[in-house]
Write a protein that holds these residues in place. Structure first.
Motif, PDB file in Angstrom:
ATOM      1  N   ALA A  71       0.820  -1.215   0.000  1.00  0.00           N
ATOM      2  CA  ALA A  71       0.000   0.000   0.000  1.00  0.00           C
ATOM      3  C   ALA A  71       0.851   1.261   0.000  1.00  0.00           C
ATOM      4  CB  ALA A  71      -0.931  -0.008   1.213  1.00  0.00           C
ATOM      5  N   LEU A  72       2.002   1.208   0.636  1.00  0.00           N
ATOM      6  CA  LEU A  72       2.880   2.382   0.677  1.00  0.00           C
ATOM      7  C   LEU A  72       3.324   2.806  -0.723  1.00  0.00           C
ATOM      8  CD1 LEU A  72       5.115   1.563   3.792  1.00  0.00           C
ATOM      9  CD2 LEU A  72       3.112   3.046   3.664  1.00  0.00           C
ATOM     10  N   LEU A  73       3.375   1.836  -1.649  1.00  0.00           N
ATOM     11  CA  LEU A  73       3.755   2.164  -3.033  1.00  0.00           C
ATOM     12  C   LEU A  73       2.669   2.973  -3.733  1.00  0.00           C
ATOM     13  CD1 LEU A  73       5.211  -1.308  -4.155  1.00  0.00           C
ATOM     14  CD2 LEU A  73       6.503   0.740  -3.499  1.00  0.00           C
ATOM     15  N   GLY A  74       1.444   2.900  -3.211  1.00  0.00           N
ATOM     16  CA  GLY A  74       0.336   3.607  -3.843  1.00  0.00           C
ATOM     17  C   GLY A  74      -0.019   4.927  -3.186  1.00  0.00           C
ATOM     18  N   VAL A  75       0.810   5.395  -2.274  1.00  0.00           N
ATOM     19  CA  VAL A  75       0.548   6.665  -1.581  1.00  0.00           C
ATOM     20  C   VAL A  75       1.244   7.807  -2.330  1.00  0.00           C
ATOM     21  CG1 VAL A  75       0.796   7.962   0.569  1.00  0.00           C
ATOM     22  CG2 VAL A  75       0.336   5.488   0.638  1.00  0.00           C
ATOM     23  N   PHE A 130      -3.233   7.178   5.601  1.00  0.00           N
ATOM     24  CA  PHE A 130      -4.574   7.300   6.158  1.00  0.00           C
ATOM     25  C   PHE A 130      -5.346   8.439   5.503  1.00  0.00           C
ATOM     26  CE2 PHE A 130      -2.357   4.993   9.537  1.00  0.00           C
ATOM     27  CZ  PHE A 130      -3.239   3.941   9.726  1.00  0.00           C
ATOM     28  N   GLU A 131      -4.642   9.472   5.097  1.00  0.00           N
ATOM     29  CA  GLU A 131      -5.303  10.558   4.358  1.00  0.00           C
ATOM     30  C   GLU A 131      -5.847  10.035   3.030  1.00  0.00           C
ATOM     31  OE1 GLU A 131      -4.255  14.949   2.399  1.00  0.00           O
ATOM     32  OE2 GLU A 131      -2.727  13.830   3.536  1.00  0.00           O
ATOM     33  N   LEU A 132      -5.062   9.219   2.356  1.00  0.00           N
ATOM     34  CA  LEU A 132      -5.505   8.637   1.091  1.00  0.00           C
ATOM     35  C   LEU A 132      -6.695   7.712   1.307  1.00  0.00           C
ATOM     36  CD1 LEU A 132      -5.102   8.034  -1.951  1.00  0.00           C
ATOM     37  CD2 LEU A 132      -3.510   6.225  -1.277  1.00  0.00           C
ATOM     38  N   LEU A 133      -6.640   6.888   2.354  1.00  0.00           N
ATOM     39  CA  LEU A 133      -7.723   5.939   2.618  1.00  0.00           C
ATOM     40  C   LEU A 133      -9.019   6.643   2.990  1.00  0.00           C
ATOM     41  CD1 LEU A 133      -5.809   3.161   4.615  1.00  0.00           C
ATOM     42  CD2 LEU A 133      -6.392   3.207   2.187  1.00  0.00           C
ATOM     43  N   GLY A 134      -8.926   7.916   3.354  1.00  0.00           N
ATOM     44  CA  GLY A 134     -10.115   8.696   3.675  1.00  0.00           C
ATOM     45  C   GLY A 134     -10.802   9.268   2.448  1.00  0.00           C
ATOM     46  N   SER A 135     -10.378   8.890   1.275  1.00  0.00           N
ATOM     47  CA  SER A 135     -10.942   9.446   0.037  1.00  0.00           C
ATOM     48  C   SER A 135     -12.331   8.907  -0.266  1.00  0.00           C
ATOM     49  CB  SER A 135     -10.008   9.149  -1.149  1.00  0.00           C
ATOM     50  OG  SER A 135      -8.726   9.708  -0.936  1.00  0.00           O
ATOM     51  N   ILE A 151     -10.621   5.554  -3.689  1.00  0.00           N
ATOM     52  CA  ILE A 151      -9.245   5.632  -3.184  1.00  0.00           C
ATOM     53  C   ILE A 151      -8.258   5.456  -4.327  1.00  0.00           C
ATOM     54  CG2 ILE A 151      -7.561   4.516  -1.658  1.00  0.00           C
ATOM     55  CD1 ILE A 151      -9.942   3.694   0.116  1.00  0.00           C
ATOM     56  N   LYS A 152      -8.532   4.506  -5.195  1.00  0.00           N
ATOM     57  CA  LYS A 152      -7.670   4.289  -6.358  1.00  0.00           C
ATOM     58  C   LYS A 152      -7.672   5.504  -7.263  1.00  0.00           C
ATOM     59  CE  LYS A 152      -6.803   0.980 -10.104  1.00  0.00           C
ATOM     60  NZ  LYS A 152      -7.220  -0.328 -10.693  1.00  0.00           N
ATOM     61  N   GLU A 153      -8.844   6.095  -7.471  1.00  0.00           N
ATOM     62  CA  GLU A 153      -8.940   7.284  -8.316  1.00  0.00           C
ATOM     63  C   GLU A 153      -8.187   8.459  -7.704  1.00  0.00           C
ATOM     64  OE1 GLU A 153     -13.093   7.859  -8.725  1.00  0.00           O
ATOM     65  OE2 GLU A 153     -13.407   6.063  -9.962  1.00  0.00           O
ATOM     66  N   ALA A 154      -8.251   8.585  -6.379  1.00  0.00           N
ATOM     67  CA  ALA A 154      -7.523   9.664  -5.699  1.00  0.00           C
ATOM     68  C   ALA A 154      -6.018   9.493  -5.868  1.00  0.00           C
ATOM     69  CB  ALA A 154      -7.899   9.702  -4.224  1.00  0.00           C
ATOM     70  N   ALA A 155      -5.561   8.257  -5.783  1.00  0.00           N
ATOM     71  CA  ALA A 155      -4.137   7.989  -5.967  1.00  0.00           C
ATOM     72  C   ALA A 155      -3.702   8.337  -7.382  1.00  0.00           C
ATOM     73  CB  ALA A 155      -3.839   6.521  -5.656  1.00  0.00           C
ATOM     74  N   LEU A 156      -4.500   7.943  -8.362  1.00  0.00           N
ATOM     75  CA  LEU A 156      -4.168   8.234  -9.760  1.00  0.00           C
ATOM     76  C   LEU A 156      -4.149   9.738 -10.028  1.00  0.00           C
ATOM     77  CD1 LEU A 156      -6.292   5.473 -11.545  1.00  0.00           C
ATOM     78  CD2 LEU A 156      -3.790   5.606 -11.486  1.00  0.00           C
ATOM     79  N   SER A 157      -5.125  10.443  -9.476  1.00  0.00           N
ATOM     80  CA  SER A 157      -5.212  11.888  -9.721  1.00  0.00           C
ATOM     81  C   SER A 157      -4.098  12.670  -9.046  1.00  0.00           C
ATOM     82  CB  SER A 157      -6.567  12.416  -9.247  1.00  0.00           C
ATOM     83  OG  SER A 157      -6.704  12.252  -7.837  1.00  0.00           O
ATOM     84  N   ASN A 158      -3.423  12.021  -8.101  1.00  0.00           N
ATOM     85  CA  ASN A 158      -2.306  12.687  -7.409  1.00  0.00           C
ATOM     86  C   ASN A 158      -0.953  12.153  -7.848  1.00  0.00           C
ATOM     87  OD1 ASN A 158      -3.243  14.647  -5.067  1.00  0.00           O
ATOM     88  ND2 ASN A 158      -4.722  12.946  -5.134  1.00  0.00           N
ATOM     89  N   GLY A 159      -0.907  11.547  -9.023  1.00  0.00           N
ATOM     90  CA  GLY A 159       0.373  11.204  -9.627  1.00  0.00           C
ATOM     91  C   GLY A 159       0.895   9.807  -9.395  1.00  0.00           C
ATOM     92  N   LYS A 172       1.449   5.985 -10.150  1.00  0.00           N
ATOM     93  CA  LYS A 172       1.413   5.193 -11.374  1.00  0.00           C
ATOM     94  C   LYS A 172       0.286   4.164 -11.301  1.00  0.00           C
ATOM     95  CE  LYS A 172       6.383   5.555 -12.311  1.00  0.00           C
ATOM     96  NZ  LYS A 172       7.655   4.797 -12.515  1.00  0.00           N
ATOM     97  N   PRO A 173      -0.373   3.878 -12.435  1.00  0.00           N
ATOM     98  CA  PRO A 173      -1.447   2.874 -12.445  1.00  0.00           C
ATOM     99  C   PRO A 173      -1.014   1.521 -11.896  1.00  0.00           C
ATOM    100  CG  PRO A 173      -1.442   4.110 -14.501  1.00  0.00           C
ATOM    101  CD  PRO A 173      -0.198   4.525 -13.753  1.00  0.00           C
ATOM    102  N   LEU A 174       0.281   1.208 -12.004  1.00  0.00           N
ATOM    103  CA  LEU A 174       0.791  -0.061 -11.487  1.00  0.00           C
ATOM    104  C   LEU A 174       0.482  -0.244  -9.998  1.00  0.00           C
ATOM    105  CD1 LEU A 174       4.353  -0.320 -13.098  1.00  0.00           C
ATOM    106  CD2 LEU A 174       2.505  -1.978 -13.371  1.00  0.00           C
ATOM    107  N   PHE A 175       0.500   0.860  -9.247  1.00  0.00           N
ATOM    108  CA  PHE A 175       0.425   0.771  -7.787  1.00  0.00           C
ATOM    109  C   PHE A 175      -0.833   1.402  -7.194  1.00  0.00           C
ATOM    110  CE2 PHE A 175       5.047   1.500  -8.848  1.00  0.00           C
ATOM    111  CZ  PHE A 175       5.407   0.164  -8.789  1.00  0.00           C
ATOM    112  N   ALA A 176      -1.661   2.047  -7.998  1.00  0.00           N
ATOM    113  CA  ALA A 176      -2.763   2.851  -7.462  1.00  0.00           C
ATOM    114  C   ALA A 176      -3.790   2.031  -6.689  1.00  0.00           C
ATOM    115  CB  ALA A 176      -3.453   3.613  -8.602  1.00  0.00           C
TER     116      ALA A 176
END
Length: 345
Positions: free
Chosen positions: A52-56, A63-68, A196-204, A206-210
């Motif tokens: 999960a750390l790879l997708g932050v 935890f901020e990301l998981l709150g999306s 959460i995945k969309e938030a990760a993608l929108s913040n840069g 990579k799709p590999l880890f989002a």
């Protein structure tokens, strides 16, 4: 080329998962409930957290990301999936690696494809919904054939008990079917965590880890279910002292093999999320990536079953029935694509 790479990554993860029950055989002096929860700590907490750390995104905390959005639903689905994960382990105990994984994962492949479609409002009696329904029926047919192969194998109890100590066909079949249905909740958990995945993608990211942070939420829910059961079994069977009663060398041995089993198990979903990023140009393959993973898991688990001599002593008829069942399961993965091309939905 990207599609082939994606499928290869999924296949590598599948091989890891199908191999994850082999290290457990090296665990010494621990009851089933003891080594199951220890390997679960690695499989459902430690390695998913590291993944999960790879997708932050940079500048954002986990935890901020998981709150999306969608975190609670993902955990709840994870708790339900945990019932599947728990009974999945029991299916290995009662049926062995080959038959247990075949039935559990075959059922999971079917329902893991069907349930998300139902919750999305898909009409299962026309168009693409009908294709999904037919594909599931083919999957269940494959499960029935493999179950029949298991009944043929059970006739020779000498070879059976030598390979699988606690073999119990009827109990194992029921447990494996329950495991497959409940395990399909993992796919629903991934869908629930889409924000959460969309938030990760929108913040840069990579799709590999989002998608990796969402996996952590689902596996965390599954850990809660399994931990509650295993602790209850520790108390009931007076096996709570397992963790402290073994010598230092045995403890290290057990922890290492539990960790190996955990990382191999986690590799299937790590590989699935990474592989899906290469399938974006093929929506059909993307939609059936779950079934592809489960089908590969069935195939590789039976390879291990043969290597572990779980089918030793079976006659040609039994092996033929097993192979036919596997072929049907594999065909069920590609059948929707073939029907889609034939009818042009």
């Amino acid at each position: 080329m990207e599609i082939l790479l994606g499928l290869l990554i999924i296949a590598i993860g599948s091989f890891g998962q199908s191999s994850s029950y082999v290290p457990i055989k090296k665990v010494k002096s621990w009851a089933w409930e003891s080594f199951w929860i220890v390997q679960g700590i690695f499989a459902w907490l430690v390695f998913p957290f590291l993944g999960a750390l790879l997708g932050v995104p940079q500048g954002m905390g986990l935890f901020e990301l998981l709150g999306s959005g969608g975190a609670l639903k993902s955990i709840v689905y994870g708790v339900l999936w945990g019932v599947g994960g728990l009974t999945f382990g029991l299916s290995m105990r009662y049926l062995g690696v080959a038959l247990g994984q075949s039935i559990s994962l075959g059922t999971c492949a079917g329902f893991g494809t069907l349930l998300p479609a139902i919750f999305a409002g898909t009409n299962l009696f026309r168009g693409e919904g009908l294709i999904l329904l037919v594909g599931v029926c083919i999957t269940l047919a494959g499960i029935a054939v493999i179950g029949y192969a298991g009944s043929l194998r059970s006739k020779n109890m000498t070879e059976k008990k030598a390979a699988i100590k606690d073999f119990a066909l009827t109990k194992g079949l029921l447990v494996a079917l329950l495991a497959g249905v409940m395990s399909a909740c993992f796919a629903l958990g991934l869908d629930a965590g889409a924000p959460i995945k969309e938030a990760a993608l929108s913040n840069g990211v990579k799709p590999l880890f989002a998608g990796l942070p969402v996996i952590l939420l689902v596996t965390f829910g599954g850990f809660l279910t399994n931990a509650a059961y295993c602790i209850q079994q520790n108390v009931k069977n007076h096996t709570g002292g397992d963790y402290f009663s073994v010598s230092g060398s045995v403890l290290v041995n057990n922890l290492l093999f539990c960790a190996l089993a955990g990382v191999l198990w986690y590799s299937q979903f790590f590989g699935l999320e990474m592989g899906k990023s290469f399938l974006a140009d093929s929506p059909l393959l993307l939609a059936f990536s779950w079934s592809i993973l489960m089908s590969l898991n069935v195939t590789f688990s039976n390879v291990w079953g043969i290597l572990l001599k779980e089918w030793k002593g079976c006659d040609r008829k039994t092996i033929t029935v097993l192979v036919v069942g596997l072929v049907i399961l594999v065909f069920s993965v590609f059948a929707p694509s073939l029907m889609n091309m034939a009818f042009g939905y």
